[in-house]
Design an enzyme around this catalytic site. Structure first.
Site, short mmCIF file in Angstrom:
data_model
loop_
_atom_site.label_atom_id
_atom_site.label_comp_id
_atom_site.label_asym_id
_atom_site.label_seq_id
_atom_site.Cartn_x
_atom_site.Cartn_y
_atom_site.Cartn_z
N GLU A 84 0.82 -1.21 0.00
CA GLU A 84 0.00 0.00 0.00
C GLU A 84 0.86 1.27 0.00
O GLU A 84 1.95 1.31 0.56
CB GLU A 84 -0.93 -0.01 1.21
CG GLU A 84 -1.93 -1.14 1.12
CD GLU A 84 -2.98 -1.13 2.22
OE1 GLU A 84 -4.17 -1.18 1.91
OE2 GLU A 84 -2.60 -1.07 3.41
N CYS A 96 3.44 8.49 1.35
CA CYS A 96 3.98 7.51 2.28
C CYS A 96 4.19 6.20 1.53
O CYS A 96 3.24 5.62 1.00
CB CYS A 96 3.00 7.34 3.43
SG CYS A 96 3.48 6.08 4.61
N CYS A 116 6.57 -7.53 6.91
CA CYS A 116 7.71 -7.03 7.68
C CYS A 116 8.27 -8.18 8.50
O CYS A 116 7.51 -9.02 8.97
CB CYS A 116 7.25 -5.89 8.61
SG CYS A 116 8.62 -4.99 9.38
N CYS A 163 6.50 -5.49 15.72
CA CYS A 163 6.15 -4.48 16.71
C CYS A 163 4.68 -4.71 17.08
O CYS A 163 3.83 -4.85 16.20
CB CYS A 163 6.36 -3.08 16.13
SG CYS A 163 8.03 -2.86 15.50
N CYS A 174 1.64 -2.60 15.63
CA CYS A 174 1.58 -2.32 14.19
C CYS A 174 0.87 -3.42 13.42
O CYS A 174 1.17 -4.61 13.58
CB CYS A 174 3.01 -2.16 13.66
SG CYS A 174 3.08 -1.97 11.89
N CYS A 221 -1.11 5.72 10.10
CA CYS A 221 0.13 5.04 10.52
C CYS A 221 -0.16 3.70 11.14
O CYS A 221 -0.98 3.59 12.05
CB CYS A 221 0.83 5.84 11.62
SG CYS A 221 1.53 7.33 11.09
N1 SAH Z 1 9.18 0.22 9.76
C1 SAH Z 1 9.37 1.61 9.93
C2 SAH Z 1 8.46 2.45 9.08
C3 SAH Z 1 7.02 2.02 8.97
S1 SAH Z 1 5.98 2.27 10.38
C4 SAH Z 1 9.22 1.98 11.39
O1 SAH Z 1 8.81 1.15 12.18
O2 SAH Z 1 9.58 3.10 11.73
C5 SAH Z 1 5.62 4.01 10.30
C6 SAH Z 1 5.28 4.64 11.66
O3 SAH Z 1 3.98 4.26 12.12
C7 SAH Z 1 6.24 4.24 12.76
O4 SAH Z 1 6.60 5.32 13.56
C8 SAH Z 1 5.42 3.26 13.55
O5 SAH Z 1 5.91 3.14 14.82
C9 SAH Z 1 4.06 3.90 13.48
N2 SAH Z 1 2.97 2.99 13.82
C10 SAH Z 1 2.94 1.65 13.62
N3 SAH Z 1 1.75 1.15 14.04
C11 SAH Z 1 1.03 2.20 14.49
C12 SAH Z 1 -0.31 2.32 15.00
N4 SAH Z 1 -1.11 1.28 15.09
N5 SAH Z 1 -0.74 3.55 15.35
C13 SAH Z 1 0.06 4.62 15.19
N6 SAH Z 1 1.31 4.58 14.69
C14 SAH Z 1 1.80 3.37 14.35
FE1 SF4 Z 2 7.64 -3.34 10.72
FE2 SF4 Z 2 5.44 -2.13 11.63
FE3 SF4 Z 2 7.52 -2.46 13.25
FE4 SF4 Z 2 7.65 -0.67 11.23
S1 SF4 Z 2 6.29 -0.59 12.99
S2 SF4 Z 2 9.22 -2.20 11.82
S3 SF4 Z 2 6.43 -1.75 9.67
S4 SF4 Z 2 6.29 -4.11 12.34
#
Ligand code: SAH
Ligand code: SF4
Length: 391
Positions: A104, A117, A124, A128, A131, A354
């Site tokens: 996406e 974006c 991935c 995390c 996410c 995000c």
């Molecule tokens: N993998 C990279 C970039 C993609 S995530 C990273 O982790 O930085 C992009 C941003 O969205 C990151 O700051 C991540 O921590 C945030 N993010 C992920 N899940 C989220 C959620 N459910 N609500 C708000 N921000 C989130």
């Molecule tokens: Fe991967 Fe989501 Fe963690 Fe970014 S925030 S490193 S996309 S699992």
């Protein structure tokens, strides 16, 4: 002997995609078909400055040359599987690549600018806990062409070709914050961003590009040295205990190492600060004590915070901190002189905010892959046999 028309249909599938080739690789591809490097330069201009998707549109090239290029190359763009536009005008594309995998891309328009974006991987490797993408296993890295192609599709969608001057750009910024961890696909991300930054093409400067990472320390150093784009760190906790629970990568690269890599990031100054992203998770990382610990942790780094209200997704284990808690947290940072805006979620209604991105692309098991390979080989043989019969 097969007639040319029948042959060319089969040859089509083996043509080289030009989008995503570095400048040197493009010149090399032209050399391989006995064309001079300056031709590669002309085509680069057509592709990245003018946005041409067909050789037939490249009217500064002779007809013969256009026909020749057509025979060997394709310009190449990801296909669009679905487009959704949010009530707040955020737009999300589900892009489909040549092998059927999907990722996406999101465009977030503002009054005088707009941010695209971009995803770097399908799925991935990291998990995390907050996410949505993290619930999808890594399927594969995106190629450089697929990464820069996402931006080009977004520009197609708003008709922003040829490349406008900076003041008139709607698609003015890029954030590598889509699906995937860009620093686990560094080579392809770097090739794609160098193409995006080249003056005689898309020409988006490094100050308009931000790469977000969960904290892959060794690659942060490479990113600084080779690209010099803005750096955003998904910090989300001021202590190793909390961070390791919500971000397993912290066990590999704990805060001490991560913060040192930020201190060393080239070009970090008050004018060009590192962004620490901080997702607000109820009862997890959102007290004033957490905020004070953050201040201590980052005190000698030119930085700003971006407080992100947690965006929920189906099956999530977390909730967003309530508004008063977020305000209180921000106030502690503001009082200490930090910039710490609370981000307004965009595109939540279409799951474009995000951390909400996820596709149904799945990695095949080895057995499934063998079956798929066998089926594809069979289909290709059948197609060839059909063509041969017609000859
Ligand atoms: N993998 C990279 C970039 C993609 S995530 C990273 O982790 O930085 C992009 C941003 O969205 C990151 O700051 C991540 O921590 C945030 N993010 C992920 N899940 C989220 C959620 N459910 N609500 C708000 N921000 C989130
Ligand atoms: Fe991967 Fe989501 Fe963690 Fe970014 S925030 S490193 S996309 S699992």
């Amino acid at each position: 002997m097969a007639p040319d028309s029948a042959r060319s249909e089969i040859v089509t599938e083996t043509r080289t995609a030009l989008v995503g080739l570095s400048r040197d690789a493009l010149a090399e591809a032209f050399r391989a078909v006995d064309e001079k490097p300056f031709r590669a330069k002309q085509v680069w201009h057509w592709i990245y400055h003018r946005g041409a998707t067909e050789f037939s549109a490249m009217t500064t090239l002779s007809k013969d040359l256009r026909a020749k290029l057509e025979k060997h190359f394709v310009v190449g763009r990801p296909a669009i599987d679905r487009v959704q536009t949010s009530t707040d005008k955020t737009r999300k594309w589900l892009m489909q690549f040549d092998d059927g995998q999907k990722a996406e891309t999101v465009f977030i328009p503002d009054d005088d600018r707009g941010t695209v974006c971009i995803s770097s991987q399908v799925g991935c490797t990291l998990t995390c806990r907050y996410c949505h993408t993290g619930t999808q296993r890594l399927v594969r890295n995106l190629t450089a062409g697929e990464i820069v192609g996402q931006f080009m599709v977004a520009r197609d969608s708003y008709g922003e070709w040829p490349t406008p001057t900076d003041e008139r750009r709607m698609l003015s910024n890029i954030v590598m914050m889509g699906m995937g961890e860009p620093l686990y696909n560094f080579d392809n991300v770097a090739t794609a961003l160098k193409i995006v930054m080249a003056d005689d093409g898309i020409a988006l400067g490094k100050r308009r590009i931000t790469l977000s990472t969960s904290g892959v320390v060794p690659e942060i150093r490479r990113c600084g040295a080779e690209l010099g784009v803005n750096l955003a760190i998904s910090l989300h906790a001021p202590d190793d205990d909390t961070r390791s629970v919500i971000m397993p990568i912290n066990k590999k690269y704990p805060l001490k190492e991560l913060i040192q890599a930020c201190r060393d990031y080239p070009g970090a100054s008050n004018a060009r600060r590192i962004t620490f992203e901080y997702v607000m998770l109820k009862g997890m990382n959102d007290t004033p004590a957490h905020a004070r610990a953050l201040i201590k942790l980052t005190k000698d780094i030119p930085c700003k915070f971006n407080l992100i209200p947690f965006n929920p997704w189906p099956g999530t284990p977390y909730e967003c901190s309530d508004a008063a808690t977020v305000e209180r947290f921000a106030q502690v940072l503001w009082d200490a002189g930090f910039s710490a805006p609370i981000r307004t979620p965009r595109g939540r209604d279409i799951l474009a905010a995000c951390g909400q991105l996820k596709t149904d692309s799945e990695r095949l098991s080895a057995k499934e892959q063998r079956l798929k390979d066998a089926q594809e080989a069979e289909a290709a043989q059948a197609a060839w046999a059909e063509k041969e019969a017609a000859i």
